[in-house]
Motif scaffolding. Sequence first.
Motif, PDB file in Angstrom:
ATOM      1  N   GLU A  10      14.562 -33.750 -22.105  1.00  0.00           N
ATOM      2  CA  GLU A  10      15.934 -33.921 -22.583  1.00  0.00           C
ATOM      3  C   GLU A  10      16.922 -34.061 -21.435  1.00  0.00           C
ATOM      4  O   GLU A  10      17.996 -34.636 -21.600  1.00  0.00           O
ATOM      5  N   ALA A  11      16.555 -33.543 -20.245  1.00  0.00           N
ATOM      6  CA  ALA A  11      17.464 -33.604 -19.090  1.00  0.00           C
ATOM      7  C   ALA A  11      17.407 -34.956 -18.381  1.00  0.00           C
ATOM      8  O   ALA A  11      18.231 -35.215 -17.502  1.00  0.00           O
ATOM      9  N   MET A  12      16.447 -35.818 -18.746  1.00  0.00           N
ATOM     10  CA  MET A  12      16.236 -37.062 -18.006  1.00  0.00           C
ATOM     11  C   MET A  12      16.725 -38.279 -18.796  1.00  0.00           C
ATOM     12  O   MET A  12      16.890 -38.235 -20.010  1.00  0.00           O
ATOM     13  N   GLN A  13      16.904 -39.382 -18.066  1.00  0.00           N
ATOM     14  CA  GLN A  13      17.243 -40.662 -18.652  1.00  0.00           C
ATOM     15  C   GLN A  13      15.971 -41.494 -18.837  1.00  0.00           C
ATOM     16  O   GLN A  13      14.915 -41.166 -18.276  1.00  0.00           O
ATOM     17  N   ALA A  14      16.058 -42.566 -19.618  1.00  0.00           N
ATOM     18  CA  ALA A  14      14.916 -43.451 -19.815  1.00  0.00           C
ATOM     19  C   ALA A  14      14.445 -44.004 -18.469  1.00  0.00           C
ATOM     20  O   ALA A  14      15.253 -44.325 -17.592  1.00  0.00           O
ATOM     21  N   GLY A  15      13.115 -44.088 -18.309  1.00  0.00           N
ATOM     22  CA  GLY A  15      12.533 -44.600 -17.079  1.00  0.00           C
ATOM     23  C   GLY A  15      12.200 -43.531 -16.058  1.00  0.00           C
ATOM     24  O   GLY A  15      11.542 -43.812 -15.053  1.00  0.00           O
ATOM     25  N   GLU A  16      12.633 -42.273 -16.281  1.00  0.00           N
ATOM     26  CA  GLU A  16      12.355 -41.196 -15.335  1.00  0.00           C
ATOM     27  C   GLU A  16      11.073 -40.465 -15.723  1.00  0.00           C
ATOM     28  O   GLU A  16      10.532 -40.656 -16.813  1.00  0.00           O
ATOM     29  N   CYS A  17      10.579 -39.634 -14.810  1.00  0.00           N
ATOM     30  CA  CYS A  17       9.229 -39.055 -14.950  1.00  0.00           C
ATOM     31  C   CYS A  17       9.269 -37.530 -14.920  1.00  0.00           C
ATOM     32  O   CYS A  17       9.985 -36.932 -14.106  1.00  0.00           O
ATOM     33  N   LEU A  18       8.499 -36.903 -15.808  1.00  0.00           N
ATOM     34  CA  LEU A  18       8.318 -35.450 -15.839  1.00  0.00           C
ATOM     35  C   LEU A  18       6.957 -35.122 -15.239  1.00  0.00           C
ATOM     36  O   LEU A  18       5.954 -35.741 -15.596  1.00  0.00           O
ATOM     37  N   LYS A  19       6.915 -34.158 -14.313  1.00  0.00           N
ATOM     38  CA  LYS A  19       5.663 -33.786 -13.653  1.00  0.00           C
ATOM     39  C   LYS A  19       5.334 -32.332 -13.953  1.00  0.00           C
ATOM     40  O   LYS A  19       6.176 -31.453 -13.787  1.00  0.00           O
ATOM     41  N   ILE A  20       4.088 -32.098 -14.421  1.00  0.00           N
ATOM     42  CA  ILE A  20       3.621 -30.740 -14.730  1.00  0.00           C
ATOM     43  C   ILE A  20       2.476 -30.424 -13.775  1.00  0.00           C
ATOM     44  O   ILE A  20       1.491 -31.167 -13.718  1.00  0.00           O
ATOM     45  N   ARG A  21       2.608 -29.320 -13.024  1.00  0.00           N
ATOM     46  CA  ARG A  21       1.583 -28.952 -12.037  1.00  0.00           C
ATOM     47  C   ARG A  21       1.063 -27.540 -12.322  1.00  0.00           C
ATOM     48  O   ARG A  21       1.810 -26.668 -12.767  1.00  0.00           O
ATOM     49  N   VAL A  22      -0.209 -27.319 -12.015  1.00  0.00           N
ATOM     50  CA  VAL A  22      -0.837 -26.001 -12.069  1.00  0.00           C
ATOM     51  C   VAL A  22      -1.597 -25.816 -10.758  1.00  0.00           C
ATOM     52  O   VAL A  22      -2.436 -26.643 -10.406  1.00  0.00           O
ATOM     53  N   TYR A  23      -1.291 -24.744 -10.029  1.00  0.00           N
ATOM     54  CA  TYR A  23      -1.981 -24.502  -8.760  1.00  0.00           C
ATOM     55  C   TYR A  23      -1.992 -22.998  -8.479  1.00  0.00           C
ATOM     56  O   TYR A  23      -1.373 -22.202  -9.207  1.00  0.00           O
ATOM     57  N   GLU A  24      -2.696 -22.618  -7.418  1.00  0.00           N
ATOM     58  CA  GLU A  24      -2.870 -21.200  -7.083  1.00  0.00           C
ATOM     59  C   GLU A  24      -2.181 -20.881  -5.771  1.00  0.00           C
ATOM     60  O   GLU A  24      -2.287 -21.644  -4.803  1.00  0.00           O
ATOM     61  N   GLU A  25      -1.468 -19.751  -5.743  1.00  0.00           N
ATOM     62  CA  GLU A  25      -0.926 -19.213  -4.504  1.00  0.00           C
ATOM     63  C   GLU A  25      -1.745 -17.991  -4.097  1.00  0.00           C
ATOM     64  O   GLU A  25      -2.772 -17.697  -4.720  1.00  0.00           O
ATOM     65  N   THR A  26      -1.284 -17.260  -3.099  1.00  0.00           N
ATOM     66  CA  THR A  26      -2.070 -16.143  -2.571  1.00  0.00           C
ATOM     67  C   THR A  26      -2.438 -15.135  -3.643  1.00  0.00           C
ATOM     68  O   THR A  26      -3.583 -14.718  -3.759  1.00  0.00           O
ATOM     69  N   ASP A  27      -1.478 -14.736  -4.462  1.00  0.00           N
ATOM     70  CA  ASP A  27      -1.749 -13.713  -5.472  1.00  0.00           C
ATOM     71  C   ASP A  27      -1.197 -14.105  -6.839  1.00  0.00           C
ATOM     72  O   ASP A  27      -0.851 -13.248  -7.649  1.00  0.00           O
ATOM     73  N   ALA A  28      -1.103 -15.410  -7.112  1.00  0.00           N
ATOM     74  CA  ALA A  28      -0.504 -15.838  -8.369  1.00  0.00           C
ATOM     75  C   ALA A  28      -1.021 -17.221  -8.769  1.00  0.00           C
ATOM     76  O   ALA A  28      -1.419 -18.022  -7.923  1.00  0.00           O
ATOM     77  N   ILE A  29      -1.028 -17.450 -10.090  1.00  0.00           N
ATOM     78  CA  ILE A  29      -1.257 -18.786 -10.636  1.00  0.00           C
ATOM     79  C   ILE A  29       0.111 -19.347 -11.015  1.00  0.00           C
ATOM     80  O   ILE A  29       0.909 -18.673 -11.664  1.00  0.00           O
ATOM     81  N   VAL A  30       0.393 -20.592 -10.608  1.00  0.00           N
ATOM     82  CA  VAL A  30       1.736 -21.152 -10.757  1.00  0.00           C
ATOM     83  C   VAL A  30       1.719 -22.338 -11.713  1.00  0.00           C
ATOM     84  O   VAL A  30       0.884 -23.238 -11.589  1.00  0.00           O
ATOM     85  N   LEU A  31       2.651 -22.293 -12.675  1.00  0.00           N
ATOM     86  CA  LEU A  31       2.960 -23.441 -13.538  1.00  0.00           C
ATOM     87  C   LEU A  31       4.306 -23.982 -13.081  1.00  0.00           C
ATOM     88  O   LEU A  31       5.292 -23.235 -13.044  1.00  0.00           O
ATOM     89  N   ALA A  32       4.350 -25.283 -12.699  1.00  0.00           N
ATOM     90  CA  ALA A  32       5.601 -25.893 -12.240  1.00  0.00           C
ATOM     91  C   ALA A  32       5.917 -27.099 -13.114  1.00  0.00           C
ATOM     92  O   ALA A  32       5.078 -27.980 -13.292  1.00  0.00           O
ATOM     93  N   VAL A  33       7.139 -27.120 -13.678  1.00  0.00           N
ATOM     94  CA  VAL A  33       7.600 -28.242 -14.509  1.00  0.00           C
ATOM     95  C   VAL A  33       8.799 -28.865 -13.804  1.00  0.00           C
ATOM     96  O   VAL A  33       9.827 -28.211 -13.618  1.00  0.00           O
ATOM     97  N   GLU A  34       8.646 -30.137 -13.391  1.00  0.00           N
ATOM     98  CA  GLU A  34       9.649 -30.807 -12.560  1.00  0.00           C
ATOM     99  C   GLU A  34      10.197 -32.040 -13.282  1.00  0.00           C
ATOM    100  O   GLU A  34       9.428 -32.895 -13.732  1.00  0.00           O
TER     101      GLU A  34
END
Length: 522
Positions: free
Chosen positions: A417-441
């Motif tokens: 909803e925050a983006m205009q037509a033609g833009e891209c949403l990126k969803i990432r899942v990765y691991e840090e030292t002591d945490a699992i990270v979900l990132a929505v960009e």
Amino acid sequence: MSEKVNILTVDDRPENLLALEAVLANPEYNLVGVTSGEDALKCLLNDDFAVILLDVQMPGLSGFETAKLIRTRQKYQNIPIIFITAISQTDENVLEGYASGAVDYIFKPFSPQVLQAKVDAFIRMHKCQNQLARQSETLKRQVQELDKLNEQLTLTTVELYRNEVLLEKVVQERTQQIASILESIKDAFFTLDNNFNFTYVNSTAENGLGRPRKEILGKNLAEIYDHSPNFVKKLIAAASHREQADFEAMCPRSERWYAVRAYPSEIGLSVYLNDITERKLIEKEMGRLERLNLIGEMAAGIAHEIRNPMTTVRGFLQYAKHSRTVLSPTHLDLMVAELDRANSIITEFLSLAKNKNADKKLHSLGSVVESLLPLIQAEAILSGKTVVTDIETVPEFEFDEKEIRQLILNLSMNGLEAMQAGECLKIRVYEETDAIVLAVEDEGSGIAPEIMDKLGTPFFTTKDSGTGLGLAVCYSIAVRHNAAIDIKTGNWGTIIYVRFKLNAADAVSIKQGRYDQEDCSR
């Protein structure tokens, strides 16, 4: 005698100003009454006001316009504004009033007792804020004086240590000078040698401990402060690491709070204790008033959101009653949809409960994201946007799958909803030292700085049709899963990180590759 507090009343009818003056009559209040928004703005340039009581319907500048102009100045951002009106009583008027910067909206005729209670509460908050500001300035000056005093003590100690020939005479002179200074300060002060035995105690510390100096000097720290083991541990740690320590501690015997500052040196430890009990009480009262204000805002939000569908259903039922006709299937479907909407709002609100039981089982966060991807991509295609993922192999951990699915969907839909037509949403899942990270960009325009602190507040929304519960639910789910939500934003877009803390038992797999943190900073 305390200084009077200014209250500004604005109404184009002088008789109304006289009525407000009669209701709020108090020797501690200075009521300033004006008959226009223009005069109100002039008053604000000359004096400080604790509360503003503002009429809505006025010639020239209306109450809403006056409130908006007041809020444009940083100096007046925190002055409480209460609208009082006998005409503008619709929901649209109330919403416009709150949007203009009001903290309350009162209809005439009103209860004098209720108005007095509300004004009194804001006056107490105003006094607490002023007192806290004054105490902060006083504490700052005291800290500066103590820093200077400690510097003087350190220089004195070095000088005494290096001049052994003149030691006896210099010690006597300096000791008298320092003792005179330390006896004159209002803070408790004492010194310890390297064995943590008392070598000096000023009169304030003597009174605080409730023992004469002759019973304190030469005794060990742990013996005198046997009622505060944590206090003793922190002072020992400061001396052991040769690092200055600053912390707050409560004395169980006197039930008073102290700001403690400890300075280690080659010959022992110098300790200052500043009594901050009054400040703690003020902070507690401020927190209570803020919670009461939040409860009022949440109640108003729930009432407004649920009243709309109820009004629709009630209207159809009244129509059927008066016209003596059977409602059509279309009308019945609309009524059911409105009731479902009200139920959905209540369900989302209940999702905020911290004590909600979570059905946690061992799952893969990446698998959950992949299962939701078709739904998110379908929503993106409808608005001409794209979705990409970067899901790394990470350890499984325990979480409630339904709640995490809701969290991922809420964050993804907000990003789209925050983006205009033609833009891209990126969803990432990765691991840090002591945490699992979900990132929505997302690649939107970013979040305005003035609303960053309000994110996650129930019923706060910038959307035309939003309820303001989506992000609040995400924060509540994160708390139940021992996770933290961090937000980075700019004109390039917004990244929301959800970091799930791993227990030792959870970190059982080896991460395949690691996300380069430098790619995260844009």
